[in-house]
Motif scaffolding. Structure first.
Motif, PDB file in Angstrom:
ATOM      1  N   PHE A  52      -4.874   5.787  27.669  1.00  0.00           N
ATOM      2  CA  PHE A  52      -5.709   5.754  28.870  1.00  0.00           C
ATOM      3  C   PHE A  52      -4.850   5.497  30.107  1.00  0.00           C
ATOM      4  O   PHE A  52      -4.013   4.603  30.112  1.00  0.00           O
ATOM      5  CB  PHE A  52      -6.777   4.665  28.756  1.00  0.00           C
ATOM      6  CG  PHE A  52      -7.879   5.008  27.797  1.00  0.00           C
ATOM      7  CD1 PHE A  52      -9.051   5.590  28.241  1.00  0.00           C
ATOM      8  CD2 PHE A  52      -7.737   4.756  26.447  1.00  0.00           C
ATOM      9  CE1 PHE A  52     -10.058   5.919  27.357  1.00  0.00           C
ATOM     10  CE2 PHE A  52      -8.743   5.079  25.555  1.00  0.00           C
ATOM     11  CZ  PHE A  52      -9.908   5.664  26.008  1.00  0.00           C
ATOM     12  N   SER A  53      -5.098   6.281  31.152  1.00  0.00           N
ATOM     13  CA  SER A  53      -4.401   6.064  32.419  1.00  0.00           C
ATOM     14  C   SER A  53      -4.902   4.767  33.052  1.00  0.00           C
ATOM     15  O   SER A  53      -5.951   4.237  32.670  1.00  0.00           O
ATOM     16  CB  SER A  53      -4.665   7.233  33.379  1.00  0.00           C
ATOM     17  OG  SER A  53      -6.018   7.213  33.811  1.00  0.00           O
ATOM     18  N   THR A  54      -4.171   4.286  34.022  1.00  0.00           N
ATOM     19  CA  THR A  54      -4.600   3.086  34.744  1.00  0.00           C
ATOM     20  C   THR A  54      -5.969   3.322  35.382  1.00  0.00           C
ATOM     21  O   THR A  54      -6.830   2.435  35.353  1.00  0.00           O
ATOM     22  CB  THR A  54      -3.561   2.711  35.825  1.00  0.00           C
ATOM     23  OG1 THR A  54      -2.300   2.498  35.185  1.00  0.00           O
ATOM     24  CG2 THR A  54      -3.967   1.465  36.575  1.00  0.00           C
ATOM     25  N   GLY A  55      -6.179   4.502  35.929  1.00  0.00           N
ATOM     26  CA  GLY A  55      -7.465   4.829  36.539  1.00  0.00           C
ATOM     27  C   GLY A  55      -8.603   4.788  35.535  1.00  0.00           C
ATOM     28  O   GLY A  55      -9.694   4.295  35.829  1.00  0.00           O
ATOM     29  N   ALA A  56      -8.361   5.301  34.332  1.00  0.00           N
ATOM     30  CA  ALA A  56      -9.397   5.286  33.287  1.00  0.00           C
ATOM     31  C   ALA A  56      -9.684   3.854  32.835  1.00  0.00           C
ATOM     32  O   ALA A  56     -10.849   3.477  32.643  1.00  0.00           O
ATOM     33  CB  ALA A  56      -8.969   6.144  32.102  1.00  0.00           C
ATOM     34  N   ILE A  57      -8.631   3.057  32.693  1.00  0.00           N
ATOM     35  CA  ILE A  57      -8.822   1.655  32.301  1.00  0.00           C
ATOM     36  C   ILE A  57      -9.630   0.924  33.371  1.00  0.00           C
ATOM     37  O   ILE A  57     -10.571   0.183  33.055  1.00  0.00           O
ATOM     38  CB  ILE A  57      -7.456   0.970  32.065  1.00  0.00           C
ATOM     39  CG1 ILE A  57      -6.800   1.542  30.801  1.00  0.00           C
ATOM     40  CG2 ILE A  57      -7.621  -0.547  31.952  1.00  0.00           C
ATOM     41  CD1 ILE A  57      -5.351   1.138  30.619  1.00  0.00           C
ATOM     42  N   ASN A  58      -9.283   1.148  34.632  1.00  0.00           N
ATOM     43  CA  ASN A  58     -10.035   0.505  35.714  1.00  0.00           C
ATOM     44  C   ASN A  58     -11.488   0.961  35.734  1.00  0.00           C
ATOM     45  O   ASN A  58     -12.398   0.150  35.932  1.00  0.00           O
ATOM     46  CB  ASN A  58      -9.376   0.778  37.064  1.00  0.00           C
ATOM     47  CG  ASN A  58      -8.091   0.005  37.239  1.00  0.00           C
ATOM     48  OD1 ASN A  58      -7.862  -1.013  36.592  1.00  0.00           O
ATOM     49  ND2 ASN A  58      -7.220   0.493  38.097  1.00  0.00           N
ATOM     50  N   ALA A  59     -11.720   2.254  35.536  1.00  0.00           N
ATOM     51  CA  ALA A  59     -13.094   2.772  35.521  1.00  0.00           C
ATOM     52  C   ALA A  59     -13.909   2.116  34.412  1.00  0.00           C
ATOM     53  O   ALA A  59     -15.081   1.766  34.609  1.00  0.00           O
ATOM     54  CB  ALA A  59     -13.087   4.295  35.369  1.00  0.00           C
TER      55      ALA A  59
END
Length: 144
Positions: free
Chosen positions: A5-12
């Motif tokens: 998971f990208s950082t953006g996906a983890i944050n989402a």
């Protein structure tokens, strides 16, 4: 969370938990994941939606009105929302969406695609009823 998971996906995904709690739900549904994705602010995704005439705030309000019947009711901070079955499935299927594009990491767009792929999902229905963006339309976008 998995290294896929990208950082953006983890944050989402983290934001989706916060959205469920903010709205007072025991379970995190795909509507909360979508709210988390919108809150995360993936520029490419937001541009695609806005370029298709979608009012992001109106879309957000549509998702805020969805949700199951199990609310926290006075237990805010005492209950950690868990993913419901549909949301768990969407997160798992996002791996396949990333693989379709030969991408090693899952981004917020892949998660949204996995939600939209299920035409019975309430999020998918809102996109199809009120907006000109569907799974097929988003998937065909060349900037993914």
């Amino acid at each position: 969370m998995d290294d896929n998971f990208s950082t953006g996906a983890i944050n989402a995904i983290k934001y989706s938990q916060e959205e469920a709690m903010r709205l007072g739900y025991v379970f995190i549904g795909t509507e909360h994941i979508t709210l988390g994705i919108l809150r995360q602010g993936h520029r490419t995704l937001l541009s695609i939606l806005e370029d298709n005439g979608i009012d992001i705030e109106r879309l957000r309000r549509s998702f805020e009105t969805l949700g199951g019947t199990e609310r926290i009711q006075g237990r805010v901070g005492q209950v950690q929302p868990e993913f419901n079955e549909q949301a768990s499935r969407a997160i798992k299927l996002s791996y396949l969406e990333a693989r379709t594009y030969n991408q090693p990491t899952i981004t917020p767009i892949h998660i949204l695609l996995s939600i939209l792929k299920n035409q019975n999902d309430p999020v998918s229905r809102i996109f199809e009823q009120n907006n000109p963006v569907s799974y097929t339309h988003l998937r065909a976008h060349e900037t993914l």
